[in-house]
Design a protein around this motif. Structure first.
Motif, PDB file in Angstrom:
ATOM      1  N   ASP A 220      54.073  50.902  32.151  1.00  0.00           N
ATOM      2  CA  ASP A 220      54.930  50.404  33.397  1.00  0.00           C
ATOM      3  C   ASP A 220      54.157  50.038  34.695  1.00  0.00           C
ATOM      4  N   PHE A 221      52.834  50.118  34.489  1.00  0.00           N
ATOM      5  CA  PHE A 221      52.092  50.069  35.602  1.00  0.00           C
ATOM      6  C   PHE A 221      50.822  49.239  35.346  1.00  0.00           C
ATOM      7  N   ALA A 222      50.661  48.174  35.807  1.00  0.00           N
ATOM      8  CA  ALA A 222      49.414  47.424  35.289  1.00  0.00           C
ATOM      9  C   ALA A 222      48.019  47.805  35.979  1.00  0.00           C
ATOM     10  N   GLY A 223      47.956  48.844  36.710  1.00  0.00           N
ATOM     11  CA  GLY A 223      46.697  49.262  37.271  1.00  0.00           C
ATOM     12  C   GLY A 223      46.243  48.603  38.405  1.00  0.00           C
ATOM     13  N   CYS A 224      44.723  48.300  38.554  1.00  0.00           N
ATOM     14  CA  CYS A 224      44.212  48.003  39.546  1.00  0.00           C
ATOM     15  C   CYS A 224      44.870  46.525  40.102  1.00  0.00           C
ATOM     16  N   ILE A 225      45.430  45.823  39.320  1.00  0.00           N
ATOM     17  CA  ILE A 225      45.588  44.279  39.561  1.00  0.00           C
ATOM     18  C   ILE A 225      46.918  44.345  40.607  1.00  0.00           C
ATOM     19  N   VAL A 226      47.764  45.439  40.442  1.00  0.00           N
ATOM     20  CA  VAL A 226      48.937  45.473  41.051  1.00  0.00           C
ATOM     21  C   VAL A 226      48.585  45.332  42.645  1.00  0.00           C
ATOM     22  N   CYS A 227      47.645  46.147  42.949  1.00  0.00           N
ATOM     23  CA  CYS A 227      47.347  46.160  44.507  1.00  0.00           C
ATOM     24  C   CYS A 227      46.334  45.100  44.975  1.00  0.00           C
ATOM     25  N   HIS A 228      45.463  44.946  43.894  1.00  0.00           N
ATOM     26  CA  HIS A 228      44.151  44.071  44.391  1.00  0.00           C
ATOM     27  C   HIS A 228      44.232  42.640  43.765  1.00  0.00           C
ATOM     28  N   GLY A 229      45.306  42.441  42.918  1.00  0.00           N
ATOM     29  CA  GLY A 229      45.287  41.063  42.473  1.00  0.00           C
ATOM     30  C   GLY A 229      44.422  40.953  41.192  1.00  0.00           C
ATOM     31  N   ASN A 230      44.354  39.872  40.360  1.00  0.00           N
ATOM     32  CA  ASN A 230      43.431  39.924  39.305  1.00  0.00           C
ATOM     33  C   ASN A 230      42.309  39.004  39.551  1.00  0.00           C
ATOM     34  N   HIS A 231      42.848  37.753  40.022  1.00  0.00           N
ATOM     35  CA  HIS A 231      41.766  36.632  40.218  1.00  0.00           C
ATOM     36  C   HIS A 231      41.424  36.476  41.636  1.00  0.00           C
TER      37      HIS A 231
ATOM     38  N   ILE B 113      41.123  38.215  44.139  1.00  0.00           N
ATOM     39  CA  ILE B 113      40.858  39.651  44.683  1.00  0.00           C
ATOM     40  C   ILE B 113      40.182  39.309  46.128  1.00  0.00           C
ATOM     41  N   ARG B 114      40.933  39.783  46.982  1.00  0.00           N
ATOM     42  CA  ARG B 114      40.362  39.982  48.313  1.00  0.00           C
ATOM     43  C   ARG B 114      39.802  41.249  48.965  1.00  0.00           C
ATOM     44  N   PRO B 115      38.998  41.373  49.841  1.00  0.00           N
ATOM     45  CA  PRO B 115      38.391  42.623  50.418  1.00  0.00           C
ATOM     46  C   PRO B 115      39.643  43.444  50.618  1.00  0.00           C
ATOM     47  N   ALA B 116      39.708  44.704  49.929  1.00  0.00           N
ATOM     48  CA  ALA B 116      40.869  45.674  50.178  1.00  0.00           C
ATOM     49  C   ALA B 116      40.979  46.090  51.788  1.00  0.00           C
ATOM     50  N   GLU B 117      42.283  45.805  51.991  1.00  0.00           N
ATOM     51  CA  GLU B 117      42.552  46.435  53.431  1.00  0.00           C
ATOM     52  C   GLU B 117      43.594  47.224  53.397  1.00  0.00           C
ATOM     53  N   LEU B 118      43.975  47.776  54.586  1.00  0.00           N
ATOM     54  CA  LEU B 118      45.097  48.769  54.747  1.00  0.00           C
ATOM     55  C   LEU B 118      46.440  48.233  54.631  1.00  0.00           C
TER      56      LEU B 118
ATOM     57  N   ALA C 281      48.809  29.255  32.721  1.00  0.00           N
ATOM     58  CA  ALA C 281      48.832  28.561  34.357  1.00  0.00           C
ATOM     59  C   ALA C 281      47.098  28.110  34.268  1.00  0.00           C
ATOM     60  N   ALA C 282      47.103  26.977  35.335  1.00  0.00           N
ATOM     61  CA  ALA C 282      45.667  26.374  35.474  1.00  0.00           C
ATOM     62  C   ALA C 282      45.322  27.126  37.018  1.00  0.00           C
ATOM     63  N   THR C 283      45.648  28.181  37.584  1.00  0.00           N
ATOM     64  CA  THR C 283      45.433  28.792  38.757  1.00  0.00           C
ATOM     65  C   THR C 283      44.315  29.614  39.058  1.00  0.00           C
ATOM     66  N   ALA C 284      43.823  30.134  37.767  1.00  0.00           N
ATOM     67  CA  ALA C 284      42.978  31.212  37.891  1.00  0.00           C
ATOM     68  C   ALA C 284      41.614  30.642  38.499  1.00  0.00           C
ATOM     69  N   PRO C 285      40.961  29.600  38.103  1.00  0.00           N
ATOM     70  CA  PRO C 285      39.749  29.219  38.880  1.00  0.00           C
ATOM     71  C   PRO C 285      39.836  29.150  40.259  1.00  0.00           C
ATOM     72  N   ALA C 286      40.958  28.401  40.888  1.00  0.00           N
ATOM     73  CA  ALA C 286      41.083  28.414  42.158  1.00  0.00           C
ATOM     74  C   ALA C 286      41.138  29.583  42.753  1.00  0.00           C
ATOM     75  N   GLU C 287      41.906  30.348  42.278  1.00  0.00           N
ATOM     76  CA  GLU C 287      42.135  31.823  42.986  1.00  0.00           C
ATOM     77  C   GLU C 287      40.862  32.568  43.084  1.00  0.00           C
ATOM     78  N   TYR C 288      40.105  32.482  41.707  1.00  0.00           N
ATOM     79  CA  TYR C 288      39.101  33.161  41.965  1.00  0.00           C
ATOM     80  C   TYR C 288      37.893  32.842  42.835  1.00  0.00           C
ATOM     81  N   ALA C 289      37.997  31.339  43.069  1.00  0.00           N
ATOM     82  CA  ALA C 289      37.116  30.808  44.042  1.00  0.00           C
ATOM     83  C   ALA C 289      37.316  31.533  45.399  1.00  0.00           C
ATOM     84  N   LYS C 290      38.593  31.989  45.762  1.00  0.00           N
ATOM     85  CA  LYS C 290      38.992  32.636  47.060  1.00  0.00           C
ATOM     86  C   LYS C 290      38.448  34.133  47.053  1.00  0.00           C
ATOM     87  N   SER C 291      38.130  34.601  45.843  1.00  0.00           N
ATOM     88  CA  SER C 291      37.836  36.042  46.005  1.00  0.00           C
ATOM     89  C   SER C 291      36.595  36.434  46.393  1.00  0.00           C
TER      90      SER C 291
END
Lengths: 152, 379, 396
Positions: free
Chosen positions: C240-251, C253-258, C169-179
Motif C-alpha cells: 500500500d505504500f511505495a516507501g522512500c520515493i513517496v516523500c522523496h521522489g524517485n528520479h 530527488i531534491r534535498p529533503a526539506e521540511l 515515460a521519457a522523463t527520467a533522465p531529465a528529472e534525474y539531472a535535477k536531482s
C-alpha cells in the motif's frame, strides 16, 4: 623681557585656588600616568603559559580511563582522545571525513562512529564502512612532565 | 649639601648644564605670534599620536607573530587572552585612523593660513613626506592581522603597483616578495612597518620640529611684510600655548578610549588565498584613490593619480602669491577646502560602491562606480 | 644499466604495437575501427577483429579476407557473443572482471524483451559499452563511467518516441539531472548514485515496491533501519505504500526539506488528526531547531569576528550541528518522542553556547561601564586645564 609665566601678586584666596588647581592637575596627571603604566605592566606579564601560538592540548592522563574515548574541544578543532585497554593513548581528528560531523567513540563495539550517515572507523582511524572517503588524521601524543600532550 | 644639589654639581662639572638649561628655558618660553589658537594644537596632538603608535606598536610586537601560520592566531590571542591586549590593539588601530584624520586637518589649517609660504616651503615639504610615510604605515600595518580583508586589500593595492607600465611587474614582485601576497609579503611589510618607517618618521618629525622652532610659527602678514613679534601681544609657548594643549589632550584621549571601547577593531576571518570575498576595499584613507582608479583606463588612471601627491608636495613652489591671511586669499581657501571635500566625497562613493544598503527604507545596490539602483524583491 | 633498460623498453613497446598490428589485414580497409581499438583493453588482450566479426585477418585479398565474415551481428547474437566470453570464469579471472553479466542481462527488462519478445530495439552490450575501443567502467572516458551513465541511459530513455513504443515515460533522465545525486556526480563524487546504482546495470529493472527501501538503503543505511521500524514499514509489505520515493521522489530527488511534511502526509492522512499531530510535532521539533541553529551560527560568527568566541564554543556549535543532522536521520522512524529528545539535546547545547557567548560579551560590558568614570576623569582634567588656561590668558 617680562617673565609672563610668573603670576603677578594675587590675593591669598586666589593664590590658594591657584595652588590647589596646580596640585590637583599634577595629581591627576600622576593618576593618568599610572593608568597607562599599570595596564602596560599587567599586559607584559605572560598571560597564558604558552603564549599566542600554543599548538597542543595538555591534560591529565588519568582523566581518561582505559578503554574509553572522548572528544576534546580545546585545540581549535575537535580531537578524539582514545585510551586503549593497555593504557596507551591515541588522538585522532574527530571530524568525519564525509561531511564534517563530529564522530564519537562507541565503547561497546570498540569503534569510532559517525552519527550522521553511519560512517565507522577502526580505533586507528581507518574507514570500516559507510560513506567516509578517507581515514581520520591522527595526532602525536606524548607524556611530558606527567601531562599528556597532544600536538594538533 | 642636598642630594639634588650634589647631583647637579656632579653634572655641572662635566657638561655645560647652565647653558643647556638656559637653552631649554628659552625654547619653553619662546614667544609665538598672537594669532596662535586652538587650531594650533593639532600639531601637538599629532606628536602625541606618533608617540602613542610607537609605544602601542612596541607592546603589540611582544605578542604578535609575523608568520602566515601564526599572525591571525596571535592577534586573536591579543584580543582574547592577553590582559589589556584589546586596549593596546584598539589604541593602535584607532590611533592609525585618527593620525591620518588629524594630519589632514593639520595640513588644512597650515594651508588655510598660508603658513607654507616662504620661508617655510621645506617645512611643508617635510610635512607632506610625513603624510606619505603615515600612509605607508597604514598600508603595511593593515596586512599584519592576516585576515581576509588584510590579504585581499593588500592584493588589490599591490596590483595597482604592478600595473605600472614596464617596471610594474618587477616592482610588484619586489613589494610582495613574490608573485602573490604571502609569507614574504608579510615579512617585508612587517620590516617596513616596525623598523624602516618608524626611523624615517622620527627623523622627519625631528627635522620638522627643528625647522618650526628655528623659523617660529608663520604670522598672518603677507610674505615680505612680516612684523617682528610684539612682546605685549605675543603668546608664550609655555605656559600659554601649552595650556591650550593640556585642555585638548585629555579630550582627545577620552575620544580615543571611547572609540576603542565602543567600536573595537575586528579580528575578521583568517586569510584564505583561495577564497576572494565580494567587494574588497582598502582602508578608508585609500578609498578616494581606489574609487578614482575605477573610472579611468588603467594607465590613464595611474598617471593621473600621481598628480595630486606631486601637487601637494610642491605646492609652496607653485603658489608664489604672498598673502597669508585667509581673508586675503579666499580663492585659495575655497580651493583647499574644495579639494578636501571632493576627496572625502570620492571616498564616500568608494565606501558605498559594490554594496547593498537600506536607505530610507528601500534596498539600494551600488555598483562599482557608485551608481545606485533600487533592488526589487524577488529578483 | 640505463641503456639496457632503454632498449628493453623500446622492445616492449614494439611488441605491444605488434599485438595489434600482428598480421591484421582488416586495417587496410577498415582503418577507422582499428584506430579506435588501438591501445584499448580488447586489443591489448589480443582480441582482434576476427574474434567478433569472423573473417580471415591473414589474407590481404578482399574475398579471401571476408571468408567467414559475418559483419555486424544481430542483437541477440551480440549479447551471446560478448556474454559468453565474459561469462568464462577462467578467462576473466586474471582481469578481475565479474562473469555474471549475461546471466544478469537475461533477468533484466532489456534481456526479457530481447529474448522473449525478440525486441531488438532494447539496449544490448554495445549500446552502452560501445563496439570498438571499449574501455572499462573505471576509465573516465568510458560511457559507463559513473559520471556518464545517466547520459548513456538517456540516449534511449530520453527519446520520447522510442519510450512511447515501449509504454514508458521519457522523463527520467531529465528529472534525474535535477536531482541532488546528479549534482553530486557533477561535483566529482563518483560514489553518488546514478541509474545503475538503483536499477542495476546488467540486470537493469525498476525496483519493486518492496525493494525501494533496500535500494535507497544501500547508502542511506540508517534511514532504512529506522524506516523498517516505523509505522510505514508494514504498509510496504502489503503493497500500500511505495516507501522512500513517496516523500522523496524517485528520479528528481531534491534535498529533503521540511516542506515535504506539509505536502505529502496529508495525501493519505488528511482525515487522521492524531497522525497529523505527530507529523506536526516532528516538523516543529526540526523546524524550530533549524531556526535556533541559524541564529546561533550568526551569533557565533559575530562573536568570532570580534575574537570573543573560543574553541570550546566552536565545539558546542559542531556538536549541536551533528545532533541536528542525526535528528534528520532519526525522523525516518517517525517517532516524535525520539526526534524531540535529540533536538532537545541539540537545543540544550545551543542554549549553553548562547550563555557562554553572552558571558564572554558580558565580560566586555564591564569595559563600557569603566568607560564612564574614565571619560569623566579626563573631562575633569580638561576642565581643570581650561580654568588654568583662562587664568593665564587673563593675566596676559
Amino acid at each position: 623681557m617680562p617673565n609672563e609665566h610668573e603670576p603677578p601678586a594675587a590675593s591669598p584666596n586666589e593664590s590658594n585656588r591657584r595652588d590647589f588647581l596646580e596640585r590637583a592637575l599634577g595629581a591627576g596627571a600622576a593618576v593618568w600616568a599610572a593608568g597607562i603604566a599599570v595596564p602596560t605592566g599587567i599586559y607584559l606579564w605572560p598571560a597564558a603559559a604558552s603564549g599566542p601560538t600554543k599548538k597542543y592540548i595538555e591534560l591529565d592522563p588519568e582523566s581518561q580511563a582505559p578503554g574509553t574515548g572522548r572528544v576534546l574541544g580545546e585545540g581549535g578543532k575537535p580531537v578524539l582522545l582514545l585510551r586503549q585497554k593497555n593504557g596507551e593513548f591515541r588522538a585522532l581528528s574527530a571530524v568525519c571525513t564525509h561531511l564534517g560531523c563530529v564522530v564519537h567513540w562507541n565503547a561497546e563495539q570498540q569503534q569510532i562512529q559517525c552519527p550522521c550517515h553511519a560512517g565507522t572507523f577502526t580505533p586507528e582511524g581507518a574507514v570500516v564502512s559507510g560513506p567516509p572517503p578517507r581515514p581520520l588524521a591522527s595526532y602525536p601524543t606524548q607524556l611530558v612532565a606527567g601531562k599528556l600532550r597532544i600536538t594538533t | 649639601m642636598s642630594l639634588r644639589a650634589r647631583t647637579n654639581g656632579w653634572f655641572e662639572q662635566r657638561f655645560p648644564v647652565a647653558g643647556i638649561r638656559a637653552g631649554l628655558e628659552k625654547q619653553m618660553h619662546k614667544l609665538l605670534p598672537p594669532h596662535v589658537s586652538w587650531l594650533h594644537t593639532l600639531g601637538g596632538m599629532l606628536l602625541f599620536l606618533a608617540a602613542q603608535q610607537i609605544l602601542t606598536g612596541i607592546l603589540l610586537m611582544v605578542y604578535y607573530r609575523p608568520t602566515t601560520e601564526d599572525a591571525y592566531e596571535s592577534v586573536r590571542f591579543l584580543m582574547l587572552k592577553a590582559t589589556f591586549g584589546w586596549l593596546i590593539r584598539g589604541l593602535h588601530a584607532w590611533g592609525a585612523s585618527l593620525m591620518i584624520a588629524v594630519l589632514v586637518l593639520h595640513m588644512l589649517r597650515v594651508f588655510i593660513m598660508g603658513a607654507y609660504k616662504r620661508p617655510r616651503e621645506l617645512t611643508w615639504v617635510g610635512g607632506v613626506l610625513i603624510f606619505f610615510t603615515t600612509l605607508g604605515f597604514g598600508f603595511t600595518g593593515y596586512l599584519l592581522p592576516w585576515n581576509q580583508l588584510s590579504y585581499w586589500a593588500t592584493t588589490v593595492g599591490t596590483e595597482v603597483v604592478a600595473s605600472v607600465p614596464q617596471i610594474g611587474h618587477s616592482l610588484g614582485v619586489l613589494v610582495r616578495g613574490g608573485e602573490a601576497v604571502g609569507q614574504e609579503t608579510l615579512a617585508r611589510f612587517y620590516t617596513m612597518h616596525v623598523v624602516v618607517l618608524p626611523w624615517l618618521l622620527v627623523f622627519l618629525i625631528v627635522v620638522h620640529i627643528v625647522m618650526i622652532r628655528t623659523q617660529n610659527l608663520a604670522p598672518l602678514e603677507a610674505v615680505g611684510e612680516e612684523r617682528p613679534l610684539d612682546p605685549r601681544t605675543a603668546v608664550s609657548f609655555a605656559p600659554q600655548h601649552t595650556s591650550r594643549e593640556l585642555v585638548v589632550f585629555p579630550l582627545f584621549f577620552a575620544l580615543m578610549i571611547a572609540l576603542v571601547i565602543l567600536f573595537p577593531p575586528e579580528i575578521g576571518v583568517k586569510a584564505d588565498p583561495t577564497v576572494t570575498p565580494e567587494g574588497i576595499k582598502p582602508e578608508w584613507y585609500f578609498l578616494p584613490a581606489y574609487q578614482f582608479l575605477k573610472y579611468l583606463p588603467k594607465l590613464v588612471g595611474l598617471a593621473l593619480s600621481a598628480v595630486p601627491p606631486m601637487l601637494l608636495l610642491f605646492w609652496p613652489f607653485l603658489d608664489r602669491t604672498r598673502a597669508r591671511r585667509p581673508s586675503g586669499r579666499k580663492l585659495s581657501v575655497a580651493l583647499g577646502l574644495g579639494v578636501v571635500l571632493a576627496t572625502l566625497l570620492l571616498g564616500l562613493v568608494g565606501y558605498l560602491s559594490e554594496s547593498e544598503r537600506t536607505i530610507l527604507g528601500k534596498r539600494v545596490r551600488f555598483d562599482m562606480y557608485g551608481v545606485p539602483e533600487l533592488v526589487h524583491e524577488g529578483h | 644499466m640505463g641503456l639496457a633498460a632503454l632498449v628493453s623498453l623500446v622492445l616492449a613497446l614494439a611488441a605491444q604495437t605488434a599485438a595489434v598490428t600482428k598480421p591484421n589485414s582488416c586495417v587496410a580497409c577498415h582503418a577507422e575501427a582499428a584506430k579506435l581499438e588501438a591501445g584499448r583493453p580488447h586489443a591489448q588482450a589480443d582480441i582482434g577483429c576476427v574474434a567478433c566479426h569472423g573473417g580471415d585477418a591473414t589474407q590481404t585479398q578482399k574475398d579471401a579476407a571476408h571468408a567467414g565474415f559475418h559483419g555486424k551481428l544481430e542483437a541477440q547474437a551480440i549479447v551471446e557473443l560478448c556474454g559468453n566470453c565474459h561469462a568464462d570464469v577462467a578467462r576473466m579471472n586474471p582481469y578481475g572482471i565479474p562473469t555474471d553479466q549475461l546471466a544478469q542481462y537475461k533477468t533484466s527488462r532489456h534481456g526479457q524483451a530481447l529474448y522473449e519478445k525478440h525486441d531488438a530495439s532494447v539496449a544490448i552490450c554495445s549500446s552502452c559499452h560501445g563496439a570498438h575501443g571499449i574501455l572499462g567502467p573505471k576509465s573516465s572516458e568510458s560511457p559507463v563511467h559513473p559520471a556518464h551513465v545517466a547520459q548513456t541511459c538517456g540516449r534511449c530513455h530520453a527519446d520520447e518516441s522510442l519510450m512511447k513504443a515501449h509504454g514508458l515515460a521519457a522523463t527520467a533522465p531529465a528529472e534525474y539531472a535535477k536531482s541532488v545525486h546528479a549534482q553530486l556526480l557533477a561535483k566529482g563524487d563518483s560514489s553518488a548514485p546514478q541509474c545503475a546504482t538503483c536499477h542495476g546495470s546488467h540486470g537493469a529493472i525498476p525496483p519493486g515496491f518492496q525493494s525501494v527501501a533496500a535500494v535507497c538503503g544501500k547508502c542511506h543505511m540508517r534511514e532504512k533501519e529506522l524506516f523498517q521500524k516505523s509505522p510505514h514499514a508494514p504498509l510496504v509489505e502489503s503493497g500500500d505504500f511505495a516507501g522512500c520515493i513517496v516523500c522523496h521522489g524517485n528520479h528528481a530527488i531534491r534535498p529533503a526539506e521540511l516542506g515535504i511534511y506539509a505536502r505529502v502526509c496529508g495525501l493519505c492522512h488528511a482525515a487522521a488528526p492524531e497522525v497529523l499531530g505527530k507529523r506536526d510535532r516532528i516538523a516543529q521539533a526540526l523546524g524550530s531547531s533549524d531556526a535556533l541553529l541559524a541564529s546561533s551560527v550568526s551569533e557565533f560568527d559575530a562573536a568570532a569576528g570580534h575574537g570573543l568566541a573560543s574553541d570550546e564554543d566552536q565545539l558546542f556549535l559542531d556538536e549541536a550541528r551533528t545532533g541536528l543532522r542525526s535528528a534528520r536521520v532519526l525522523q525516518h522512524g517517525l517517532d516524535p518522542a525520539q526526534v524531540e529528545e535529540l533536538t532537545g539535546e541539540a537545543r540544550g547545547l545551543l542554549g549553553e553556547l548562547h550563555q557562554r557567548l553572552e558571558k564572554e560579551s558580558a565580560a566586555q560590558r564591564w569595559k563600557r561601564l569603566a568607560l564612564a568614570p574614565v571619560v569623566a576623569f579626563l573631562l575633569l582634567m580638561s576642565l581643570g586645564a581650561w580654568v588654568r588656561f583662562r587664568r593665564l590668558h587673563n593675566q596676559a
